[in-house]
Design a protein around this motif. Structure first.
Motif, short mmCIF file in Angstrom:
data_model
loop_
_atom_site.label_atom_id
_atom_site.label_comp_id
_atom_site.label_asym_id
_atom_site.label_seq_id
_atom_site.Cartn_x
_atom_site.Cartn_y
_atom_site.Cartn_z
N LYS A 69 64.87 65.83 74.09
CA LYS A 69 63.84 64.83 73.83
C LYS A 69 62.98 64.71 75.07
O LYS A 69 63.49 64.63 76.19
CB LYS A 69 64.50 63.47 73.55
CG LYS A 69 64.83 63.24 72.10
CD LYS A 69 63.59 63.19 71.28
CE LYS A 69 63.58 62.06 70.28
NZ LYS A 69 62.43 62.17 69.41
N TYR A 70 61.70 64.72 74.89
CA TYR A 70 60.78 64.59 76.01
C TYR A 70 60.02 63.28 75.88
O TYR A 70 59.67 62.85 74.78
CB TYR A 70 59.81 65.77 76.04
CG TYR A 70 60.52 67.08 76.30
CD1 TYR A 70 60.98 67.39 77.57
CD2 TYR A 70 60.78 67.97 75.27
CE1 TYR A 70 61.65 68.58 77.82
CE2 TYR A 70 61.46 69.16 75.50
CZ TYR A 70 61.89 69.45 76.77
OH TYR A 70 62.56 70.62 77.01
N SER A 71 59.78 62.67 77.03
CA SER A 71 59.08 61.38 77.04
C SER A 71 57.63 61.56 76.61
O SER A 71 57.05 62.64 76.72
CB SER A 71 59.13 60.77 78.44
OG SER A 71 58.32 61.53 79.32
N ARG A 72 57.06 60.47 76.12
CA ARG A 72 55.64 60.47 75.74
C ARG A 72 54.80 60.84 76.96
O ARG A 72 53.82 61.58 76.83
CB ARG A 72 55.28 59.09 75.19
CG ARG A 72 53.83 58.93 74.80
CD ARG A 72 53.40 59.86 73.70
NE ARG A 72 54.15 59.70 72.49
CZ ARG A 72 53.74 60.09 71.31
NH1 ARG A 72 52.57 60.65 71.15
NH2 ARG A 72 54.50 59.95 70.26
N ALA A 73 55.18 60.35 78.15
CA ALA A 73 54.41 60.65 79.37
C ALA A 73 54.40 62.15 79.66
O ALA A 73 53.37 62.72 80.02
CB ALA A 73 54.99 59.88 80.55
N LEU A 74 55.56 62.80 79.48
CA LEU A 74 55.63 64.25 79.72
C LEU A 74 54.76 65.00 78.72
O LEU A 74 54.01 65.91 79.09
CB LEU A 74 57.08 64.73 79.64
CG LEU A 74 57.28 66.22 79.92
CD1 LEU A 74 58.53 66.45 80.75
CD2 LEU A 74 57.35 67.04 78.64
N LEU A 75 54.84 64.61 77.44
CA LEU A 75 54.06 65.29 76.41
C LEU A 75 52.56 65.09 76.60
O LEU A 75 51.78 66.01 76.41
CB LEU A 75 54.50 64.82 75.02
CG LEU A 75 55.93 65.21 74.64
CD1 LEU A 75 56.35 64.50 73.36
CD2 LEU A 75 56.09 66.71 74.50
N GLU A 113 55.09 66.99 70.20
CA GLU A 113 56.43 66.46 69.93
C GLU A 113 56.95 66.97 68.59
O GLU A 113 58.11 67.35 68.45
CB GLU A 113 56.37 64.93 69.92
CG GLU A 113 57.74 64.27 69.82
CD GLU A 113 57.63 62.77 70.04
OE1 GLU A 113 58.56 62.22 70.64
OE2 GLU A 113 56.63 62.16 69.60
N LYS A 114 56.07 67.03 67.59
CA LYS A 114 56.45 67.55 66.28
C LYS A 114 56.87 69.01 66.38
O LYS A 114 57.87 69.44 65.81
CB LYS A 114 55.25 67.41 65.32
CG LYS A 114 55.59 67.73 63.89
CD LYS A 114 54.38 67.46 63.00
CE LYS A 114 54.66 67.94 61.59
NZ LYS A 114 53.49 67.93 60.75
N GLU A 115 56.11 69.81 67.16
CA GLU A 115 56.46 71.22 67.36
C GLU A 115 57.83 71.34 68.01
O GLU A 115 58.65 72.16 67.62
CB GLU A 115 55.41 71.92 68.24
CG GLU A 115 54.10 72.16 67.55
CD GLU A 115 54.20 73.25 66.48
OE1 GLU A 115 55.02 74.16 66.65
OE2 GLU A 115 53.45 73.17 65.50
N LEU A 116 58.09 70.50 69.03
CA LEU A 116 59.35 70.57 69.76
C LEU A 116 60.52 70.17 68.87
O LEU A 116 61.61 70.72 68.97
CB LEU A 116 59.31 69.67 71.00
CG LEU A 116 58.41 70.19 72.12
CD1 LEU A 116 58.16 69.10 73.15
CD2 LEU A 116 59.03 71.40 72.79
N THR A 117 60.31 69.22 67.97
CA THR A 117 61.37 68.75 67.08
C THR A 117 61.79 69.86 66.13
O THR A 117 62.97 69.98 65.79
CB THR A 117 60.87 67.54 66.26
OG1 THR A 117 60.45 66.54 67.19
CG2 THR A 117 61.98 66.96 65.40
#
Length: 199
Positions: free
Chosen positions: A96-102, A191-195
């Motif tokens: 899981k990556y933070s919104r700030a990182l994304l 984020e969707k791609e990473l999920t």
């Protein structure tokens, strides 16, 4: 009628060798690597390898896996429609990556080269060193130069592993931004791609 030879090999032999080589690799392999590492003395030209790869793409067209070309080379991967079943093999949840990182990654991807200060100006908050370190450690981002201003801050751009991870051959394949699309929406897209990815 005898089969056409490519160097010492028939076209089918060459295709089979290249198939085995690409299949055995954990990371994408380039045409130049195939030529220099696998056929250094066999008089196999770049065009011969490209032709064999095209034949392999056709061979796998109606199968559950496909041969794809990414930024750093060719690899076999599961077709997207089979991801829900294949992902069941991995018990670990994707990182899981933070919104700030994304958001930081999205800004670098779409506005590169960009400095940390410029990222902070757009986001309105400071970018922690750990975010930049994570992106560099994942080899998604790298320092591509220094801005010619006092302090010569680092300029960040995407690395080829970013393209590979998101299944892109070049930055031109990034989705086009619909203006005025916010950086938060871009981060949501990443984020969707990473999920969907099992990595």
């Amino acid at each position: 009628m005898s089969e056409i030879k490519v160097g010492l090999f028939s076209k089918n032999q060459l295709k089979s060798i290249i198939e085995a080589v690409v299949f055995s690799q954990r990371k994408p392999i380039s045409i130049a690597q195939i030529q220099s590492l696998i056929f250094p003395d066999d008089n196999i030209k770049k065009l011969d390898i490209e032709a064999a790869l095209e034949l392999l793409k056709k061979d796998y067209k109606n199968k559950s896996i496909e041969l794809v070309e990414l930024a750093t080379g060719f690899c076999f991967q599961t077709k997207q429609e089979y991801a829900p079943w294949v992902s069941r093999l991995w018990h670990e949840k994707p990182a899981k990556y933070s919104r700030a990182l994304l958001e930081t990654l999205a800004l670098i991807a779409y506005q590169q080269p960009i400095t940390r200060g410029e990222i902070e100006d757009v986001r309105g908050v400071s970018v922690s060193s750990s975010i930049i370190k994570t992106l560099i450690d994942r080899e998604w981002v790298k320092v591509v130069g220094h801005k010619e201003v006092p302090g010569r801050p680092s300029l960040y751009g995407t690395d080829k592993n970013f393209l590979d991870y998101f299944g892109l051959r070049s930055l031109s394949e990034l989705p086009t931004l619909m203006e005025p699309e916010s950086i938060e929406l871009i981060a949501g897209r990443l984020e969707k791609e990473l999920t969907h990815d099992g990595d």
